[in-house]
Write an enzyme that holds these catalytic residues in place. Sequence first.
Site, PDB file in Angstrom:
ATOM      1  N   GLU A 152      11.307   5.682   5.130  1.00 54.16           N
ATOM      2  CA  GLU A 152      11.599   6.392   3.878  1.00 54.16           C
ATOM      3  C   GLU A 152      10.285   6.716   3.167  1.00 54.16           C
ATOM      4  OE1 GLU A 152      14.455   7.689   2.568  1.00 54.16           O
ATOM      5  OE2 GLU A 152      12.849   8.515   1.346  1.00 54.16           O
TER       6      GLU A 152
ATOM      7  N   GLY B  12      -0.898   0.051  -7.124  1.00 49.25           N
ATOM      8  CA  GLY B  12       0.028  -1.084  -7.184  1.00 49.25           C
ATOM      9  C   GLY B  12       1.344  -0.664  -6.571  1.00 49.25           C
TER      10      GLY B  12
ATOM     11  N   CYS C 209       4.866  -0.839  -2.405  1.00 53.59           N
ATOM     12  CA  CYS C 209       4.595  -0.394  -1.031  1.00 53.59           C
ATOM     13  C   CYS C 209       3.129  -0.471  -0.616  1.00 53.59           C
ATOM     14  CB  CYS C 209       5.108   1.034  -0.855  1.00 53.59           C
ATOM     15  SG  CYS C 209       6.896   1.118  -0.943  1.00 53.59           S
TER      16      CYS C 209
END
Length: 435
Positions: free
Chosen positions: A149, A258, A261
Site C-alpha cells: 500500500e 517520522g 512507515c
Amino acid sequence: MQITVIGTGYVGLVVGACLAETGNDVACVDVDPAKIEGLQHNILPIYEPGLEDLVARNQKEQRLTFGTDIPTAIRRAEVIFIAVGTPPDEDGSADLRHVLDVAAQIGAHMGRETVIVTKSTVPVGTASKVAAVVGQRAKYPFHMCSNPEFLKEGAAVDDFLKPDRVVLGVESDHARSVMTELYAPFVRTGKPIIFMDIPSAEMTKYAANAMLATRISFMNEIANLCERVGANVDLVRKGIGSDSRIGPSFLFPGPGYGGSCFPKDVKALVRTAQECQVPLGVLEAVERANDRQKGRLYEMLCGALGSDVRGKHIAIWGLAFKPNTDDMREAPALALIDQLLENGATVATHDPAAIEEAKRRLGSSVTYCETNYDALDGADALVVVTDWNAYRHPDFERIKNALRKPIVIDGRNLYDPAKLRALGITYRSIGRERV
Ligand SMILES: NC(=O)c1ccc[n+]([C@@H]2O[C@H](COP(=O)([O-])OP(=O)(O)OC[C@H]3O[C@@H](n4cnc5c(N)ncnc54)[C@H](O)[C@@H]3O)[C@@H](O)[C@H]2O)c1
C-alpha cells in the site's frame, strides 16, 4: 465481491471503506473491540480527511460492516486483506507476529477458494511464510498476493481511490484476474497495475519508502550545510527540483522524518540487508542523519535563547508527524518535547487534530491549548514543528506581543525570514540563513 479486511487501522480502514465504495461487500475485523464498537457508530479511531463520510455512507448502505468475529469474516471471503501492524522488533526487523497469527486463523477458518493479500508492509519472503502457515490447515485452495500500500496519511482516501499505480505480486492466474477486477474501478484513468512476482512486490514497498526517506535526509543535510556556507536551501531546492531527473517532490528540509512507515521500514530494510550480508550503507547513513536531524530544533532553540532551556516555557505548534493526520508515531515533536522536559523546560502545545493522541502519549507532562495563540501565553519562544495550513499565515504582531521573548523557531520554513526580522522577531529556520 465478498472481501474481508483483517486489521482496521489506518490502512485496513481506508482499504475497506474504499473497496465498499465501489460496490463490494466488505467486512472489516479487528482484535480491538473498542475500536470496532466506535466504528459501528461511525466514530473513527483516526483523523483522515474524507474517511468518515465514506465509512458512514457505506455502513448505512450495508456494504461495509465492522466486527470482532474474525473466523466468520474469514469463512465468507473471496479475498482477504491482511492489514495488521508490522512494528519493529528489537533488532529493527519487522515483527511478523500479528501477520502470522492472522495466517493461522485464515488456515483454520477458510470456507472457500480464497485470494490472500498481504497489504501490511512485510519483508521479502513473508508471503511464503503466510502460505506455509495457512497451508498447514487449509481445506480449500488459496492464492497468495502481495499488494503493498502506497497511501499517504492525510491524503489516504484520495491516494487509494486514485493511485499512481497498483503493485500486485501474484503467482496464479486466479489471483491475477480477481485482483485485476477488484482494482479496475481505481485505474480507469489509465494508471498502471504493475504485475510482478511476489518477492519483487514485497521489495518494491521498502525500496519506495527507502528512496523517499533518502531524499529527505539528503535535503536535511544539504540544508544544514547551506547554513554554514551562506546558501539558501529553498533556492537550492528549486534549482535541483526543476531538473526532470530529480523532480520537485520530497525535497523540503525539516525536523526529520517520522510517522508509522519511514522509520520502521528503513530499519527493517537495513536489517534485511545485514542478514543477507549485503551492504546498504546509504540507508544506514539516512537513518543516522534522521536521528541527528530530530535534535536540530532543540539546538536551534538553545542557540536563539542564548542559554539552555531550564525554567523556560516553550510553545509548540504541531504535534502530528505531518499535517492532516493525528498520527504521532515517531513524530519529531515527541523528540523535541522529550529534550525540553528532560532539560527542565515546560511546554504548551497546540495541534488541530492530534491533541487526543498527544494526551494518550504525553499525559499531563505538557499543557494542551484550544487555539495556537493560547499556547503562546507566557512562552519564552515558539517552535513550529508541523506544517499545518492553519500555521502558514499567522498574525505575527500577535505572536510577538504574546511571547515573553520574540523568538520563533520554524522547523518547516513556513515564514519569510526578512519579514520576521523586520518585525523584530528572532527567527531561525532550516537551511536559509548563515549560522
Ligand atoms: N499507516 C500508513 O500510512 C501505512 C501506509 C502503507 C503501509 N502501511 C503498513 O500497513 C500495515 C498496517 O499499518 P497501520 O498504520 O494501518 O497500523 P495500525 O496500527 O493503525 O493498525 C493495525 C490494526 O491491526 C489490528 N490487529 C493487530 N493484530 C491483529 C490480529 N491478530 N487480528 C486482527 N487485527 C489485528 C490492530 O488492533 C490495529 O487496529 C503496516 O504493516 C504498515 O507498515 C501503513
